[in-house]
Motif scaffolding. Structure first.
Motif, PDB file in Angstrom:
ATOM      1  N   PHE A 282       0.816  -1.210   0.000  1.00 46.48           N
ATOM      2  CA  PHE A 282       0.000   0.000   0.000  1.00 46.48           C
ATOM      3  C   PHE A 282       0.854   1.266   0.000  1.00 46.48           C
ATOM      4  CE2 PHE A 282      -2.729  -3.268   1.821  1.00 46.48           C
ATOM      5  CZ  PHE A 282      -3.830  -3.144   1.015  1.00 46.48           C
ATOM      6  N   ASP A 283       2.168   1.121  -0.047  1.00 47.39           N
ATOM      7  CA  ASP A 283       3.087   2.260  -0.032  1.00 47.39           C
ATOM      8  C   ASP A 283       3.425   2.656  -1.468  1.00 47.39           C
ATOM      9  OD1 ASP A 283       5.288   3.992   0.148  1.00 47.39           O
ATOM     10  OD2 ASP A 283       6.081   2.961   1.910  1.00 47.39           O
ATOM     11  N   ASN A 284       3.021   3.855  -1.866  1.00 49.29           N
ATOM     12  CA  ASN A 284       3.259   4.316  -3.239  1.00 49.29           C
ATOM     13  C   ASN A 284       4.740   4.365  -3.598  1.00 49.29           C
ATOM     14  OD1 ASN A 284       0.536   4.645  -3.825  1.00 49.29           O
ATOM     15  ND2 ASN A 284       0.516   6.724  -3.032  1.00 49.29           N
ATOM     16  N   ARG A 285       5.593   4.640  -2.617  1.00 46.43           N
ATOM     17  CA  ARG A 285       7.037   4.682  -2.898  1.00 46.43           C
ATOM     18  C   ARG A 285       7.574   3.307  -3.240  1.00 46.43           C
ATOM     19  NH1 ARG A 285       7.661   8.040   2.340  1.00 46.43           N
ATOM     20  NH2 ARG A 285       6.981   5.994   2.954  1.00 46.43           N
ATOM     21  N   VAL A 286       7.090   2.280  -2.559  1.00 46.08           N
ATOM     22  CA  VAL A 286       7.534   0.916  -2.843  1.00 46.08           C
ATOM     23  C   VAL A 286       7.075   0.499  -4.237  1.00 46.08           C
ATOM     24  CG1 VAL A 286       7.339  -1.511  -2.137  1.00 46.08           C
ATOM     25  CG2 VAL A 286       7.598   0.276  -0.398  1.00 46.08           C
ATOM     26  N   VAL A 287       5.825   0.799  -4.566  1.00 48.77           N
ATOM     27  CA  VAL A 287       5.307   0.482  -5.901  1.00 48.77           C
ATOM     28  C   VAL A 287       6.111   1.238  -6.962  1.00 48.77           C
ATOM     29  CG1 VAL A 287       3.306   0.670  -7.440  1.00 48.77           C
ATOM     30  CG2 VAL A 287       2.987  -0.083  -5.071  1.00 48.77           C
TER      31      VAL A 287
ATOM     32  N   LEU B 231      10.271   1.441 -11.314  1.00 47.11           N
ATOM     33  CA  LEU B 231      11.581   1.923 -11.760  1.00 47.11           C
ATOM     34  C   LEU B 231      12.511   0.756 -12.073  1.00 47.11           C
ATOM     35  CD1 LEU B 231      13.791   4.174 -12.054  1.00 47.11           C
ATOM     36  CD2 LEU B 231      14.198   3.848  -9.603  1.00 47.11           C
ATOM     37  N   THR B 232      12.575  -0.208 -11.167  1.00 46.50           N
ATOM     38  CA  THR B 232      13.435  -1.373 -11.360  1.00 46.50           C
ATOM     39  C   THR B 232      13.050  -2.158 -12.608  1.00 46.50           C
ATOM     40  OG1 THR B 232      13.798  -1.539  -8.972  1.00 46.50           O
ATOM     41  CG2 THR B 232      14.229  -3.521 -10.283  1.00 46.50           C
ATOM     42  N   ILE B 233      11.765  -2.386 -12.780  1.00 47.89           N
ATOM     43  CA  ILE B 233      11.287  -3.141 -13.952  1.00 47.89           C
ATOM     44  C   ILE B 233      11.572  -2.365 -15.234  1.00 47.89           C
ATOM     45  CG2 ILE B 233       9.216  -3.997 -15.131  1.00 47.89           C
ATOM     46  CD1 ILE B 233       8.127  -4.600 -12.221  1.00 47.89           C
TER      47      ILE B 233
ATOM     48  N   LYS C  71      13.892  -0.111 -15.859  1.00 45.14           N
ATOM     49  CA  LYS C  71      15.325  -0.122 -16.161  1.00 45.14           C
ATOM     50  C   LYS C  71      15.774  -1.494 -16.641  1.00 45.14           C
ATOM     51  CE  LYS C  71      16.958   3.806 -13.631  1.00 45.14           C
ATOM     52  NZ  LYS C  71      18.059   4.329 -12.858  1.00 45.14           N
ATOM     53  N   ARG C  72      15.224  -2.550 -16.030  1.00 43.24           N
ATOM     54  CA  ARG C  72      15.564  -3.919 -16.457  1.00 43.24           C
ATOM     55  C   ARG C  72      15.182  -4.137 -17.918  1.00 43.24           C
ATOM     56  NH1 ARG C  72      12.293  -7.476 -13.265  1.00 43.24           N
ATOM     57  NH2 ARG C  72      10.881  -7.535 -15.014  1.00 43.24           N
ATOM     58  N   LEU C  73      14.088  -3.511 -18.345  1.00 43.65           N
ATOM     59  CA  LEU C  73      13.623  -3.644 -19.722  1.00 43.65           C
ATOM     60  C   LEU C  73      14.320  -2.666 -20.671  1.00 43.65           C
ATOM     61  CD1 LEU C  73       9.805  -4.033 -19.034  1.00 43.65           C
ATOM     62  CD2 LEU C  73      11.416  -5.828 -19.706  1.00 43.65           C
ATOM     63  N   GLY C  74      15.130  -1.769 -20.125  1.00 42.82           N
ATOM     64  CA  GLY C  74      15.857  -0.812 -20.950  1.00 42.82           C
ATOM     65  C   GLY C  74      14.973   0.275 -21.546  1.00 42.82           C
ATOM     66  N   LEU C  75      13.925   0.647 -20.827  1.00 41.10           N
ATOM     67  CA  LEU C  75      12.995   1.663 -21.315  1.00 41.10           C
ATOM     68  C   LEU C  75      13.204   2.984 -20.585  1.00 41.10           C
ATOM     69  CD1 LEU C  75       9.770  -0.531 -21.355  1.00 41.10           C
ATOM     70  CD2 LEU C  75      11.154   0.145 -23.336  1.00 41.10           C
ATOM     71  N   THR C  76      12.836   4.065 -21.232  1.00 41.58           N
ATOM     72  CA  THR C  76      12.855   5.376 -20.587  1.00 41.58           C
ATOM     73  C   THR C  76      11.487   5.650 -19.975  1.00 41.58           C
ATOM     74  OG1 THR C  76      12.092   6.572 -22.545  1.00 41.58           O
ATOM     75  CG2 THR C  76      14.495   6.236 -22.314  1.00 41.58           C
TER      76      THR C  76
ATOM     77  N   GLU D  27       3.029  -8.113  -9.821  1.00 47.06           N
ATOM     78  CA  GLU D  27       4.470  -7.875  -9.797  1.00 47.06           C
ATOM     79  C   GLU D  27       4.832  -6.551  -9.134  1.00 47.06           C
ATOM     80  OE1 GLU D  27       6.786  -9.116 -13.366  1.00 47.06           O
ATOM     81  OE2 GLU D  27       4.801  -9.676 -14.129  1.00 47.06           O
ATOM     82  N   ILE D  28       3.910  -5.606  -9.108  1.00 46.69           N
ATOM     83  CA  ILE D  28       4.194  -4.329  -8.456  1.00 46.69           C
ATOM     84  C   ILE D  28       3.371  -4.110  -7.188  1.00 46.69           C
ATOM     85  CG2 ILE D  28       5.011  -3.174 -10.534  1.00 46.69           C
ATOM     86  CD1 ILE D  28       2.224  -1.767 -10.652  1.00 46.69           C
ATOM     87  N   LEU D  29       2.296  -4.861  -7.027  1.00 45.79           N
ATOM     88  CA  LEU D  29       1.397  -4.635  -5.887  1.00 45.79           C
ATOM     89  C   LEU D  29       1.542  -5.642  -4.766  1.00 45.79           C
ATOM     90  CD1 LEU D  29      -1.869  -3.678  -7.814  1.00 45.79           C
ATOM     91  CD2 LEU D  29      -0.195  -2.140  -6.762  1.00 45.79           C
ATOM     92  N   THR D  30       2.395  -6.636  -4.939  1.00 42.28           N
ATOM     93  CA  THR D  30       2.585  -7.636  -3.884  1.00 42.28           C
ATOM     94  C   THR D  30       4.063  -7.806  -3.579  1.00 42.28           C
ATOM     95  OG1 THR D  30       2.639  -9.480  -5.448  1.00 42.28           O
ATOM     96  CG2 THR D  30       0.502  -8.926  -4.491  1.00 42.28           C
ATOM     97  N   GLU D  31       4.325  -8.264  -2.366  1.00 42.76           N
ATOM     98  CA  GLU D  31       5.683  -8.575  -1.957  1.00 42.76           C
ATOM     99  C   GLU D  31       5.880 -10.071  -2.061  1.00 42.76           C
ATOM    100  OE1 GLU D  31       7.350  -6.455   1.495  1.00 42.76           O
ATOM    101  OE2 GLU D  31       5.255  -5.906   1.812  1.00 42.76           O
TER     102      GLU D  31
END
Length: 103
Positions: free
Chosen positions: A4-9, A14-16, A18-23, A66-70
């Motif tokens: 539920f933390d917007n910063r974590v999401v 951001l990580t995903i 960058k991993r995909l090489g997208l801007t 992938e972004i909403l769960t730990e």
């Protein structure tokens, strides 16, 4: 466990990305968002509506879990005996359902 933390999401996005090489601009365009809106989402400074989450996930070719769960594959010890929520594809293009499962 749902996040539920917007910063974590935002950090996960951001990580995903960058991993995909997208801007940020590429993701924003694919998700039909302004560059500024997507940048704010990655910084975790704004709340997202469900349709925005789904558009971003489609743009990154990921599922919302992938972004909403730990650690969706490995529940924490406190979760092993309690119901947990998961998000998965429901067959249609861009359609997702929330399911509650135990174990």
């Amino acid at each position: 466990m749902l996040i539920f933390d917007n910063r974590v999401v935002g950090n996960k996005l951001l990580t995903i990305r960058k991993r995909l090489g997208l801007t940020q601009t590429q993701v924003a365009e694919a998700a039909e968002l302004s560059d500024r809106a997507y940048a704010d989402i990655e910084r975790g400074t704004v709340n997202m509506r469900m349709d925005t989450i789904l558009r971003i996930c489609r743009a990154l070719r990921i599922t919302p879990d992938e972004i909403l769960t730990e650690c969706p594959d490995q529940p924490s010890p406190s979760q092993k005996n309690s119901p947990r929520s998961s998000v998965g594809s429901a067959g249609g293009a861009g359609a997702y359902v929330f399911q509650v499962s135990s174990g």
